[in-house]
Design an enzyme around this catalytic site. Structure first.
Site, PDB file in Angstrom:
ATOM      1  N   TYR A  17       0.821  -1.218   0.000  1.00  0.00           N
ATOM      2  CA  TYR A  17       0.000   0.000   0.000  1.00  0.00           C
ATOM      3  C   TYR A  17       0.853   1.266   0.000  1.00  0.00           C
ATOM      4  CZ  TYR A  17      -3.022  -3.701   1.751  1.00  0.00           C
ATOM      5  OH  TYR A  17      -3.679  -4.896   1.918  1.00  0.00           O
ATOM      6  N   TYR A 144     -13.457  -6.763   5.253  1.00  0.00           N
ATOM      7  CA  TYR A 144     -12.228  -6.833   4.448  1.00  0.00           C
ATOM      8  C   TYR A 144     -11.885  -8.309   4.279  1.00  0.00           C
ATOM      9  CZ  TYR A 144      -7.432  -6.742   2.935  1.00  0.00           C
ATOM     10  OH  TYR A 144      -6.281  -6.959   2.220  1.00  0.00           O
ATOM     11  N   ASP A 245     -14.539 -16.234   7.261  1.00  0.00           N
ATOM     12  CA  ASP A 245     -13.161 -15.806   6.996  1.00  0.00           C
ATOM     13  C   ASP A 245     -12.437 -15.611   8.330  1.00  0.00           C
ATOM     14  OD1 ASP A 245     -10.853 -14.417   6.531  1.00  0.00           O
ATOM     15  OD2 ASP A 245     -11.739 -12.903   5.223  1.00  0.00           O
ATOM     16  N   LYS A 274      -2.729 -16.586   7.628  1.00  0.00           N
ATOM     17  CA  LYS A 274      -1.910 -15.796   8.543  1.00  0.00           C
ATOM     18  C   LYS A 274      -1.217 -16.635   9.632  1.00  0.00           C
ATOM     19  CE  LYS A 274      -4.252 -11.335   7.928  1.00  0.00           C
ATOM     20  NZ  LYS A 274      -3.228 -10.384   7.538  1.00  0.00           N
TER      21      LYS A 274
HETATM   22  C1  LIG Z   1     -10.037 -11.078   7.336  1.00  0.00           C
HETATM   23  C2  LIG Z   1      -9.002 -11.165   6.266  1.00  0.00           C
HETATM   24  N1  LIG Z   1      -9.234 -11.903   5.172  1.00  0.00           N
HETATM   25  C3  LIG Z   1      -8.329 -12.030   4.179  1.00  0.00           C
HETATM   26  C4  LIG Z   1      -7.118 -11.379   4.250  1.00  0.00           C
HETATM   27  C5  LIG Z   1      -6.126 -11.527   3.127  1.00  0.00           C
HETATM   28  O1  LIG Z   1      -5.041 -12.279   3.517  1.00  0.00           O
HETATM   29  P1  LIG Z   1      -3.628 -12.176   2.748  1.00  0.00           P
HETATM   30  O2  LIG Z   1      -3.080 -10.834   3.067  1.00  0.00           O
HETATM   31  O3  LIG Z   1      -2.835 -13.314   3.291  1.00  0.00           O
HETATM   32  O4  LIG Z   1      -3.942 -12.337   1.290  1.00  0.00           O
HETATM   33  C6  LIG Z   1      -6.838 -10.592   5.366  1.00  0.00           C
HETATM   34  C7  LIG Z   1      -5.555  -9.853   5.452  1.00  0.00           C
HETATM   35  O5  LIG Z   1      -5.369  -8.967   6.240  1.00  0.00           O
HETATM   36  C8  LIG Z   1      -7.797 -10.472   6.395  1.00  0.00           C
HETATM   37  O6  LIG Z   1      -7.569  -9.720   7.482  1.00  0.00           O
END
Ligand SMILES: Cc1ncc(COP(=O)(O)O)c(C=O)c1O
Length: 429
Positions: A17, A144, A245, A274
């Site tokens: 970013y 997100y 998610d 993560k």
């Molecule tokens: C809730 C959520 N989903 C998906 C992602 C995307 O993961 P990545 O950065 O490993 O692509 C993130 C990343 O911050 C996230 O916080």
């Protein structure tokens, strides 16, 4: 790293970013151990970010290192198409052990965003196999889910990077963001917007996708578990798959191993990433039910149409298994509880500060929401001078430290935030 390396970085390397013309400074880190990051100049700083939710056991963990070294002796990588290997089998066994019984089929992917793409593609193929062309997803505002195109399309349409690409993103359905916060009295009205949308579009919705309890990059809000419980009920009622998610929240961060447990629900498709490898290497997984997997597999396509080159990378699988083994010893529960209690005692009082709109704590997450936008460049310089690594965004200063952090280090992170709030230069009025 010498001056010329840093100049090269500035001129040629794009960071997350960031602008190539006027980038916010990047600080050179040469090593990391426990909760400390070591700068080029020898100074160590306390990590308050767990490298974006991932390094839950801290850095240079001997057990995680050893698992990588052992795996390297056998093989670092082998293709997953037509081949399998012990590291992937062990990891998938462990994933099945720690997730609900109903979730039995695991698709290994390379990053969180890709896990979301995979979950969304699974939902599309599920309906195709059932003879329906459903291509709308329902979610809530302030969400997100990642930076790839499908993931962006279900992230908040105004307060995320989604807005830059609106003109070519598929258009989905966004219910109002929950207003009822975690710990407040539940208000049934909170679910109305969601329930109206699902009822009206029940024949077109391929899946509902939600971050469970914590909305991360969309504003670090903690919503009421009843909201998620109602979402689950409505998905059951209209027979629409629910994608959860857990990429940010999974592996203990909110005080439960997975945040959906606060609502006592079970997803149909679960995305994790993560902290899956304890922050050692990128790996994610999309886990679903036998029912969904079988319906997809019985379709005309005869298969699920996705297969990244580094799928099931043995190094990533080996270290993820060791990460889960550490979590299975259950020390994380007390570690997270301790962090939560220190945050409650020391961070919550910042609520009284005139620049602060709200302070909230859940598990090992502490959030200070300010009235004003933060000058990231200036505040970050101050944080480094004061021996801490915290990376705010928009109006939010937040802490998601490694679970192994000691009380004094955590207090230093909180004290430094408190001092920063007193400095007008760090805010954009
Ligand atoms: C809730 C959520 N989903 C998906 C992602 C995307 O993961 P990545 O950065 O490993 O692509 C993130 C990343 O911050 C996230 O916080």
């Amino acid at each position: 790293m010498n001056k010329s390396d840093l100049y090269f970085d500035l001129k040629h390397i794009w960071h997350p970013y960031s602008s190539m013309n006027n980038p916010i400074p990047c600080y050179p880190i040469i090593s990391a151990k426990g909760v400390y990051l070591k700068l080029n100049n020898g100074k160590t700083i306390i990590d308050g970010m767990s490298s974006w939710w991932s390094a839950i056991h801290g850095y240079n963990n001997p057990r995680l290192n050893k698992s990588l070294k052992n795996q390297i002796k056998n093989m670092s990588h082998v293709m997953f198409g037509g081949i399998t290997h012990p590291a992937a089998i062990l990891l998938c066994r462990k994933l099945i052990e720690i997730t609900p019984k109903k979730l039995e089929c695991i698709f290994l992917c390379d990053s969180g965003s890709v896990a979301i793409e995979v979950a969304m593609k699974m939902s599309l193929q599920y309906w195709q196999a059932l003879g329906e062309k459903r291509c709308t997803f329902l979610t809530i505002r302030n969400g997100y889910h990642g930076d790839t195109f499908f993931a962006m399309s279900v992230s908040d349409p105004t307060n995320s990077i989604h807005s830059l690409y609106n003109y070519l993103l598929p258009s989905h359905l966004f219910a109002n963001a929950p207003k009822c916060n975690f710990g407040e009295v539940w208000d049934e009205k909170d679910i109305y917007s969601f329930s109206k949308l699902i009822e009206k579009n029940r024949k077109n919705i391929a899946a509902v996708i939600m971050e469970p309890i914590v909305q991360g990059a969309g504003g670090m809000k903690f919503y009421h578990p009843k909201y998620l419980k109602k979402v689950r009920y409505l998905c059951n009622y209209y027979k629409i798959p629910l994608i959860i998610d857990e990429i940010a929240t999974g592996f203990g961060r909110t005080g439960k191993l997975f945040a959906y447990k606060h609502a006592d629900i079970v997803p149909d498709i679960l995305c994790i990433g993560k902290a899956l490898t304890g922050g050692m290497i990128s790996l994610s997984a999309t886990i679903t039910t036998k029912k969904i997997a079988h319906i997809i597999s019985n379709s005309k396509a005869n298969c699920f149409m996705h297969g990244p080159t580094f799928m099931g990378n043995p190094l990533a699988c080996a270290v993820a298994s060791e990460n889960i083994a550490i979590l299975q010893e259950k020390k994380w529960k007390n570690q997270v509880l301790k962090i939560e209690s220190i945050l409650k005692i020391n961070l919550l009082p910042l609520q009284k500060h005139p620049k602060v709109l709200d302070v909230r704590v859940l598990g090992a997450i502490g959030v200070v929401e300010c009235f004003y936008k933060i000058n990231i460049k200036k505040i970050q310089f101050f944080f480094i001078q004061n021996g801490v690594w915290i990376r705010p965004f928009n109006k939010l200063i937040y802490l998601i430290p490694p679970y192994i952090i000691d009380s004094l280090s955590l207090k230093q992170l909180i004290d430094t935030i408190s001092k920063a709030l007193d400095n007008d230069q760090f805010f954009i009025y």
